[in-house]
Structure formats: C-alpha cells, structure tokens
Design an enzyme around this catalytic site. Structure first.
Site, PDB file in Angstrom:
ATOM      1  N   SER A 140       0.851  -1.190   0.000  1.00 54.43           N
ATOM      2  CA  SER A 140       0.000   0.000   0.000  1.00 54.43           C
ATOM      3  C   SER A 140       0.882   1.233   0.000  1.00 54.43           C
ATOM      4  O   SER A 140       2.022   1.200   0.496  1.00 54.43           O
ATOM      5  CB  SER A 140      -0.886  -0.006   1.255  1.00 54.43           C
ATOM      6  OG  SER A 140      -1.518   1.244   1.437  1.00 54.43           O
ATOM      7  N   TYR A 153      -2.390   0.576  10.384  1.00 61.52           N
ATOM      8  CA  TYR A 153      -2.324   0.110   8.995  1.00 61.52           C
ATOM      9  C   TYR A 153      -0.998   0.510   8.356  1.00 61.52           C
ATOM     10  O   TYR A 153      -0.337  -0.314   7.709  1.00 61.52           O
ATOM     11  CB  TYR A 153      -3.498   0.693   8.216  1.00 61.52           C
ATOM     12  CG  TYR A 153      -3.702   0.072   6.849  1.00 61.52           C
ATOM     13  CD1 TYR A 153      -4.290  -1.182   6.720  1.00 61.52           C
ATOM     14  CD2 TYR A 153      -3.320   0.735   5.688  1.00 61.52           C
ATOM     15  CE1 TYR A 153      -4.491  -1.763   5.477  1.00 61.52           C
ATOM     16  CE2 TYR A 153      -3.510   0.164   4.439  1.00 61.52           C
ATOM     17  CZ  TYR A 153      -4.097  -1.082   4.336  1.00 61.52           C
ATOM     18  OH  TYR A 153      -4.278  -1.654   3.099  1.00 61.52           O
TER      19      TYR A 153
END
Length: 251
Positions: A140, A153
């Site tokens: 990501s 995250y």
C-alpha cells in the site's frame, strides 16, 4: 495471461475483494486455489463457484498454527504450494493513535503483519523443497507515508514491505520470487469502511476513483510470469501506467 495449470495458489483473505477476485483469476488460468479466510461461509460458496480445483480452508492468519495447518492441507490436497498471495488485511478500527484501543490496534498488527510472516514461514520451506515459488504480498502507499488515523495500517504495511525485501534477500537464491503489489485504492469493503470513517482525504474519494478488484487480481497472475522477473524483490504499483500496460490491464 500466465498458464497456471497444475500450480497451487494459496490466497489469504479470500472471502471477498481482491482475494476473491484473485481466486477466480488464478482458477481461470488453470490453477488449484486454496482459499483461506475467517469467513467460512463465504469461502465455501466461492469454492463451490470455482469447482473441484478450489479448496476452502477456514483460517485466522493471526494464529500461526492455523496457517501452518492450512498450508499442510493445501499440500495434502494438491501436492504442492507454488504461489502464496498474502492478501488478508484489515483497517478497522480507524482511530487517531492517542485515542486508539491498544488491543484493537494490536489485532491489526496480528493480521496485517504477523499474518504475512506466518504465511511466509509456513509456505516458504515447502516451496524451497520443491525448487521455488512466488510469494506475492499486497502492499500500500500507506507503507511509505503516514495517513491520519491509520497508524496501525501504515505501520503494518511498512513492516510487510520490509518482510518482502528480507525474504528476497534470504531466499532468492532458492528460487523464491518475492514481490509486493501496491494496488492503489480498490473498490472493496475496506474502502466502504474507510469512507464511513470520514477521516483523512482517502475517505473523501468518490467511489468512481477506485479501481475494480479484478485489476490487482489479474496483476497478481501476471506477476507469476517470467515477464515480471525484473521486479523480483521489489514493489510494483498499479498507479504506474506502464505496469498496468505490462499486466494487460490497459491497452
């Protein structure tokens, strides 16, 4: 597309989104697919759609013994593990660090980071014994830059990026093809959760800004081909139009 006939692909987080799309994409190219998820009913239904080349394995990737048992089941059923797709990931609860719940924060690390390590730890020895394999991990942009209320995250994805590089450094000589795929924003349930949080610019994106789940799924199949060998040990981004073209996503 890459012919995957006779190959076995283990996919974590296979119950929905990128994982479910990847299951279909690999099966369409002839692969056996082992579907891992906590969503037992969802993967059973998905396996039913795909047919006898699919095996549904209920699994919490945050527990090593469950991941090891899942890899063992895939080998017992199909004879090998040739590809591991480290896809399982969560983002809830979205919260500012100073107000976050420590247990919930830690559970995201258990799934997003430790789950990837557990998958590698269980699958790589099998692959090495068989002469090699591909370990593909969903990365990501959050691995490389801070995002408000995503400390769990961002930290987990940064760790996953380094795990992938470590695997390449240690086992590339054993035939292990370790790569990361950063898909950008994808139209999945996770994006609905991000949207509902209303925090940070990502939550303000329109649904039409997100790419469909079959794009990263098809890119993962391409990453198993020799055409992607130059990217071994690296992270590929679907924000790159050149990569989209190489993977056959755009003309």
């Amino acid at each position: 597309m890459q012919d995957m006939t006779g190959k076995t692909v283990v996919i974590t987080g296979a119950s929905r989104g990128i994982g479910a799309a990847a299951a279909h994409a690999f099966a369409e190219q002839g692969a056996n697919v082992a579907l891992l998820s906590r969503g037992e009913d969802a993967i059973a239904s998905l396996a039913g759609e795909i047919g006898p080349k699919a095996l549904a394995i209920p699994c919490d990737v945050g527990r090593f013994w469950e991941v090891q048992a899942a890899i063992d089941a895939a080998v017992q059923t199909f004879g090998s593990v040739d590809v591991l797709i480290n896809n399982a990931g969560v983002i809830e609860p979205v919260a500012h660090l100073a107000a976050s719940d420590p247990d919930a924060w830690g559970q995201v690390i258990d799934i997003n980071l430790k789950g990837v390590y557990y998958g590698m730890r269980a699958a790589v020895p099998v692959m090495v014994a068989n002469g090699g394999g591909s370990v593909l991990t969903i990365s990501s942009g959050a691995a490389h830059g801070p995002v408000e209320a995503w400390s769990h995250y961002c930290a987990s994805k940064a760790g996953v990026a380094m795990l992938t590089r470590c695997l390449d450094k240690e086992n590339a000589g054993d035939g292990i093809r370790a790569m990361g795929l950063s898909p950008g924003t994808v139209a999945t349930q996770m994006q609905r959760e991000i949207k509902a949080s209303g925090i940070n610019p990502v939550s303000q994106l329109d649904w039409s800004d997100h790419i469909p789940p079959d794009w990263p799924a098809r890119a993962l199949v391409w990453m198993c081909s020799a055409d992607a060998d130059e990217f071994i040990g690296q992270e590929i981004s679907l924000r790159d139009e050149g990569i989209r073209r190489r993977a056959g996503l755009i003309a």
